[in-house]
Design an enzyme around this catalytic site. Structure first.
Site: not given
Length: 273
Positions: A34, A147, A173
């Protein structure tokens, strides 16, 4: 950093905002993946909005909605330290009404792979992303490549609904051991995490075979499945970037995807070739 929960308040706040707005939608339990999205948004925009919303409509009956990792206070601190300008933190009542207009995922690409075992999942994803994009009206919105099917369908939605936002894909990541970062990794015991490393190992093996000149999808998939044993594999899929099946690898237009269980934790990963 301002924290706003009401969609109309956020729209009003952003109405007079000068410069470009970058948007990072999340379900919280923030990790380095994130933060990479946020870093990209900060680098490419004048103002950054992050949302944290565990979207109930993308969870099927019996899935882990109630126990999905939530670290609200820690997430607020992470966002502030990352230089986020506004954190949008709505409740389900802020986002959904009792009698909802529904957005349906595509009949084919929305019901293969993830959509096959989780029918309706992507309809929930697309609905909430459409709502969030309409609330924030960003110039760019940032999503992770991990995703990949979700990323593809969101990009398709933006194109087909003629929306004025650029969807930016950000590389996955990974932890030092190679495991793709995911909020669900906290569910893994040490032995389950060790077993989960078979997933990136299989992906790297598939990529290596391609580098050695192997282009047969069946041959690559067979060898990857062997490496994934004894994990419970949902699928090993090799598709082009429009998520259409292929028989031979097309460099620059191929994604290899894995869904597998380690213990009871469902993990997704992929590699773009």
């Amino acid at each position: 950093m301002k924290i706003i929960s009401n969609p109309f308040e956020l729209k009003e706040q952003l109405k007079g905002q000068k410069g470009s707005v970058g948007f990072v939608p999340t379900m919280g339990a923030l990790h380095e993946g994130h933060l990479e999205l946020i870093k990209n948004a900060k680098r490419e925009n004048d103002f950054v909005v992050v949302s944290i919303f565990v979207n109930p409509t993308q969870f099927l009956e019996g899935e882990d909605l109630d126990k999905y990792p939530r670290r609200d206070e820690a997430d607020k601190i992470i966002c502030e330290l990352a230089g986020v300008d506004i954190l949008f933190f709505p409740s389900a009542q802020d986002i959904y009404a009792n009698d909802e207009v529904k957005l349906e995922a595509p009949n084919v690409r929305g019901y293969i792979l993830e959509g096959f075992t989780r029918p309706g999942h992507f309809s929930g994803v697309l609905t909430v992303v459409l709502k969030l994009l309409n609330i924030v009206s960003p110039a760019k919105a940032y999503f992770g490549k991990k995703d990949a099917q979700q990323l593809h369908l969101i990009t398709l939605m933006v194109k087909q609904l003629f929306m004025s936002v650029e969807i930016v894909a950000v590389d996955t990541v990974r932890d030092k051991d190679g495991l793709a970062q995911s909020s669900r990794n906290v569910y893994l015991t040490p032995s389950q995490r060790e077993a989960a490393l078979k997933i990136p190992t299989a992906l790297y093996s598939g990529a290596k075979l391609v580098s050695q000149g192997v282009v047969s999808v069946d041959e690559i998939r067979s060898k990857m499945l062997h490496l994934l044993s004894p994990l419970k594999v949902g699928y090993v899929a090799i598709v082009n970037r429009d998520f259409e099946p292929i028989k031979q690898i097309e460099i620059g237009n191929t994604i290899i995807l894995i869904e597998a269980l380690s213990g009871e934790t469902r993990l997704l990963d992929n590699i773009w070739l």
